[in-house]
Design a protein around this motif. Sequence first.
Motif, PDB file in Angstrom:
ATOM      1  N   VAL A 101      27.610 -13.708 122.579  1.00 16.57           N
ATOM      2  CA  VAL A 101      26.866 -12.896 123.550  1.00 16.57           C
ATOM      3  C   VAL A 101      26.625 -11.504 122.967  1.00 16.57           C
ATOM      4  N   TRP A 153      29.254 -30.210 130.438  1.00 13.46           N
ATOM      5  CA  TRP A 153      29.865 -29.143 129.609  1.00 13.46           C
ATOM      6  C   TRP A 153      31.349 -29.491 129.537  1.00 13.46           C
ATOM      7  N   LEU A 164      35.080 -25.638 127.109  1.00 11.74           N
ATOM      8  CA  LEU A 164      34.617 -24.247 126.976  1.00 11.74           C
ATOM      9  C   LEU A 164      35.808 -23.418 126.521  1.00 11.74           C
ATOM     10  N   ARG A 186      37.089 -19.713 124.632  1.00  9.54           N
ATOM     11  CA  ARG A 186      36.802 -18.379 124.136  1.00  9.54           C
ATOM     12  C   ARG A 186      37.226 -18.309 122.677  1.00  9.54           C
ATOM     13  N   TYR A 217      33.277 -11.780 121.807  1.00 14.78           N
ATOM     14  CA  TYR A 217      32.565 -12.171 123.034  1.00 14.78           C
ATOM     15  C   TYR A 217      31.719 -13.388 122.664  1.00 14.78           C
ATOM     16  N   ALA A 218      32.451 -14.496 122.419  1.00 17.12           N
ATOM     17  CA  ALA A 218      31.804 -15.726 121.945  1.00 17.12           C
ATOM     18  C   ALA A 218      32.605 -16.916 122.457  1.00 17.12           C
ATOM     19  N   MET A 256      21.990 -14.276 123.692  1.00 21.46           N
ATOM     20  CA  MET A 256      23.003 -14.969 122.895  1.00 21.46           C
ATOM     21  C   MET A 256      22.427 -15.469 121.578  1.00 21.46           C
TER      22      MET A 256
END
Length: 96
Positions: free
Chosen positions: A9, A40, A43, A45, A50-51, A77
């Motif tokens: 991001v 999805w 997820l 981090r 910030y990805a 992004m």
Amino acid sequence: MLFQVEMTVKLPPSMPAEQAAEIKATEKAYSQELQRSGKWRHLWRVAGSYANVSIFDVEDNAELQEIISNLPLFPYMEISVKPLCRHPSSIREDDS
Ligand SMILES: O=C(O)C[C@H]1C=CC(=O)O1
């Protein structure tokens, strides 16, 4: 079809904090809906950034493109996509 997607991001520093907070809240709701649907699948981090690293389980490339391009943070992004297939040594039943 499984894909690994990496999203970094990069919100413009000039974006007002209120606008950034609103986009992030909309993104969170959209991503959680997709996680509940199973599209999805993971997820994560990326620590210190910030990805995220994500795993998507979609019908085809077109569905992945539709999902990703509708992300509220999409304009902000950098995104990379890698197609995945089952590893012959995997012992996990849900890898394909
Ligand atoms: O924070 C991020 O990694 C970007 C994006 C992905 C899911 C979400 O809620 O925001």
